[in-house]
Design an enzyme around this catalytic site. Structure first.
Site, PDB file in Angstrom:
ATOM      1  N   ILE A   1       0.845  -1.204   0.000  1.00 22.54           N
ATOM      2  CA  ILE A   1       0.000   0.000   0.000  1.00 22.54           C
ATOM      3  C   ILE A   1       0.882   1.256   0.000  1.00 22.54           C
ATOM      4  CG2 ILE A   1      -1.926   1.185   1.131  1.00 22.54           C
ATOM      5  CD1 ILE A   1      -2.655  -1.576   2.383  1.00 22.54           C
TER       6      ILE A   1
ATOM      7  N   SER B   1       1.315  -7.780   9.366  1.00 20.96           N
ATOM      8  CA  SER B   1      -0.140  -7.758   9.176  1.00 20.96           C
ATOM      9  C   SER B   1      -0.761  -9.119   8.846  1.00 20.96           C
ATOM     10  CB  SER B   1      -0.494  -6.755   8.086  1.00 20.96           C
ATOM     11  OG  SER B   1       0.121  -7.136   6.886  1.00 20.96           O
TER      12      SER B   1
ATOM     13  N   TYR C   1      -2.837  -9.596  15.884  1.00 19.97           N
ATOM     14  CA  TYR C   1      -2.672  -8.537  14.881  1.00 19.97           C
ATOM     15  C   TYR C   1      -3.682  -7.422  15.132  1.00 19.97           C
ATOM     16  CZ  TYR C   1      -3.376  -6.063  10.507  1.00 19.97           C
ATOM     17  OH  TYR C   1      -3.557  -5.072   9.587  1.00 19.97           O
TER      18      TYR C   1
ATOM     19  N   HIS D   1      -3.046 -13.852   0.908  1.00 13.79           N
ATOM     20  CA  HIS D   1      -4.309 -13.187   0.549  1.00 13.79           C
ATOM     21  C   HIS D   1      -4.985 -13.852  -0.647  1.00 13.79           C
ATOM     22  CE1 HIS D   1      -2.168  -9.948   2.791  1.00 13.79           C
ATOM     23  NE2 HIS D   1      -3.338  -9.985   3.408  1.00 13.79           N
TER      24      HIS D   1
HETATM   25  N1  UFG Z   1      -9.217 -17.543   1.570  1.00 17.85           N
HETATM   26  C1  UFG Z   1      -9.481 -18.734   0.904  1.00 17.85           C
HETATM   27  N2  UFG Z   1      -8.461 -19.309   0.219  1.00 17.85           N
HETATM   28  C2  UFG Z   1      -7.212 -18.774   0.171  1.00 17.85           C
HETATM   29  C3  UFG Z   1      -6.952 -17.572   0.870  1.00 17.85           C
HETATM   30  C4  UFG Z   1      -7.991 -16.970   1.557  1.00 17.85           C
HETATM   31  O1  UFG Z   1     -10.586 -19.245   0.935  1.00 17.85           O
HETATM   32  O2  UFG Z   1      -6.333 -19.375  -0.467  1.00 17.85           O
HETATM   33  C5  UFG Z   1     -10.323 -16.873   2.255  1.00 17.85           C
HETATM   34  C6  UFG Z   1     -10.058 -16.584   3.705  1.00 17.85           C
HETATM   35  O3  UFG Z   1     -10.343 -17.709   4.487  1.00 17.85           O
HETATM   36  C7  UFG Z   1     -10.992 -15.385   3.940  1.00 17.85           C
HETATM   37  C8  UFG Z   1     -11.006 -14.671   2.583  1.00 17.85           C
HETATM   38  O4  UFG Z   1     -10.530 -15.629   1.648  1.00 17.85           O
HETATM   39  O5  UFG Z   1     -12.263 -15.845   4.199  1.00 17.85           O
HETATM   40  C9  UFG Z   1     -10.109 -13.470   2.537  1.00 17.85           C
HETATM   41  O6  UFG Z   1      -8.835 -13.847   3.050  1.00 17.85           O
HETATM   42  P1  UFG Z   1      -7.553 -12.913   2.953  1.00 17.85           P
HETATM   43  O7  UFG Z   1      -6.425 -13.667   3.575  1.00 17.85           O
HETATM   44  O8  UFG Z   1      -7.382 -12.423   1.571  1.00 17.85           O
HETATM   45  O9  UFG Z   1      -7.943 -11.660   3.825  1.00 17.85           O
HETATM   46  P2  UFG Z   1      -8.436 -11.606   5.347  1.00 17.85           P
HETATM   47  O10 UFG Z   1      -9.892 -11.251   5.283  1.00 17.85           O
HETATM   48  O11 UFG Z   1      -8.063 -12.758   6.141  1.00 17.85           O
HETATM   49  O12 UFG Z   1      -7.520 -10.435   5.896  1.00 17.85           O
HETATM   50  C10 UFG Z   1      -7.717  -9.096   5.619  1.00 17.85           C
HETATM   51  C11 UFG Z   1      -6.386  -8.381   5.776  1.00 17.85           C
HETATM   52  C12 UFG Z   1      -5.901  -8.478   7.180  1.00 17.85           C
HETATM   53  C13 UFG Z   1      -6.982  -7.972   8.092  1.00 17.85           C
HETATM   54  C14 UFG Z   1      -8.276  -8.689   7.853  1.00 17.85           C
HETATM   55  C15 UFG Z   1      -9.373  -8.106   8.656  1.00 17.85           C
HETATM   56  O13 UFG Z   1      -5.430  -8.930   4.922  1.00 17.85           O
HETATM   57  O14 UFG Z   1      -4.758  -7.702   7.339  1.00 17.85           O
HETATM   58  O15 UFG Z   1      -8.641  -8.573   6.503  1.00 17.85           O
HETATM   59  O16 UFG Z   1     -10.272  -9.114   8.945  1.00 17.85           O
HETATM   60  F1  UFG Z   1      -6.630  -8.197   9.377  1.00 17.85           F
END
Ligand code: UFG
Length: 346
Positions: A11, A76, A140, A188
């Protein structure tokens, strides 16, 4: 002059480009542990060092007339924070302590910093408004909430004004596709999905199909990185006009399930993605969608890149041309012995 701490990260590097587009004077501090030297434009001074190193920071502040700070430096990753919480407190809270101390000593009045939807934990209601209870479910989110509280008291005691921006799920890349998201390891959703058409992964994983959502998979609010950085400029203007410290959600207000994102990624890249259904990932709330009215009304901010297909396409433009991220670029530069961008010496 605006100091962008963590300006070589995902970012932060978009923030720096955007500020330069607006002809603002910028300098970057980054320890380059997760940031990339190549993501910082040549005409922007880059000081390599850690924000926890107060004597380093003091030298940066002595050498430059800094009027405001935008602070992105933080660990993060939710899962990593569960395994090593002290590392998160040390880096995230520790970094903010030294940064605020130096800002106080140099009388720098304003700071914008990255907070997160993870401060809410498992929300009782969605869309999430800023006044909802904050009960983080992982270290976090706790460290970001601790930072928010510390900024509040630093404002009371030293008059350093702040805006905390609680990001939802940041995605996409700069319009040219020359800079983008490059994490190692990548966790992500969108960048991981894009590894399938790149041939780096055979299948996409879907973590959890039994959530209380329309198709059983988690729902998230994906917000384009350029809308995120635009909100930082507006937040700085807001403080410069003399408004008080505040906290804002940054999301589009629209939720998409993991399955929907998988399908749309297949459409954008031209081929459906093979998927494997997995267990739930620890600590994932079912639905995180922002109520963004406060940022719209008080900052005059409006997300302009909310179309999810275009958001995925913008990430795809970066990833398909940089399948190894910045690493490839670094390798090429080294192998041709080209002059690499200079770093500022103190
Ligand atoms: N997911 C999958 N498969 C993958 C990766 C992720 O199904 O291979 C799912 C996760 O379980 C989640 C969604 O996709 O349900 C999004 O996951 P991300 O890892 O992309 O993002 P997060 O929602 O976990 O995390 C983001 C930010 C964090 C922050 C969070 C707040 O990256 O820094 O939102 O809830 F803390």
């Amino acid at each position: 002059m605006i100091l962008v701490c963590g300006g070589a990260g995902y970012i932060g590097s978009h923030m720096v480009r955007y500020l330069r587009e607006k002809n603002k004077e910028v300098l970057v501090v980054d320890n380059l542990r997760t940031g990339h030297r190549e993501s910082v434009p040549e005409d922007v001074p880059l000081y390599v060092g850690d924000v926890r190193d107060m004597s380093f920071l003091k030298r940066v502040f002595s050498n430059n007339q800094i009027d405001g700070v935008i602070h992105f430096c933080a660990h993060s990753l939710v899962a990593e924070s569960m395994e090593d919480p002290l590392r998160y407190y040390d880096n995230n809270v520790g970094g903010a302590i030294s940064l605020l101390s130096v800002m106080r000593d140099f009388k720098v009045p304003n700071i914008i910093f990255s907070s997160t939807a993870a401060t809410y934990g498992e929300p009782k209601t969605v869309p999430i408004t800023e006044d909802l209870e904050t009960v983080p479910t992982n270290p976090y989110g706790e460290t970001k909430l601790a930072m928010e509280k510390m900024f509040k008291w630093a404002d009371v005691a030293y008059g350093i004004h702040y805006v905390a921006l609680r990001y939802f799920n940041v995605a996409g890349a700069y319009k040219t596709g020359k800079i983008g998201e490059d994490h190692n390891p990548e966790t992500h959703l969108i960048p991981l999905l894009l590894q399938v058409p790149l041939g780096k992964r055979k299948e996409a994983y879907i973590f959890g199909t039994d959530y209380p959502t329309s198709d059983g998979t988690c729902v998230r609010d994906y917000i384009h990185v350029m809308d995120i950085v635009d909100a930082h400029v507006k937040a700085l203007d807001y403080l410069e006009k003399g408004n008080p410290s505040n906290t804002f959600n940054l999301g589009t207000g629209q939720g998409f399930s993991v399955k929907e994102i998988v399908d749309m990624t297949g459409q954008v890249t031209g081929k459906p993605l093979p998927t494997i259904l997995k267990e739930r990932r620890a600590g994932d709330p079912a639905v995180l969608v922002a109520d963004n009215k406060k940022a719209k009304e008080m900052l005059g901010w409006e997300p302009k890149h909310s179309n999810i297909e275009k958001m995925i396409a913008s990430a795809w433009l970066w990833h398909k041309n940089h399948s190894e991220g910045y690493y490839e670029q670094e390798e090429i530069l080294c192998s041709f012995k080209w002059k690499r961008r200079q770093t500022e010496n103190l």
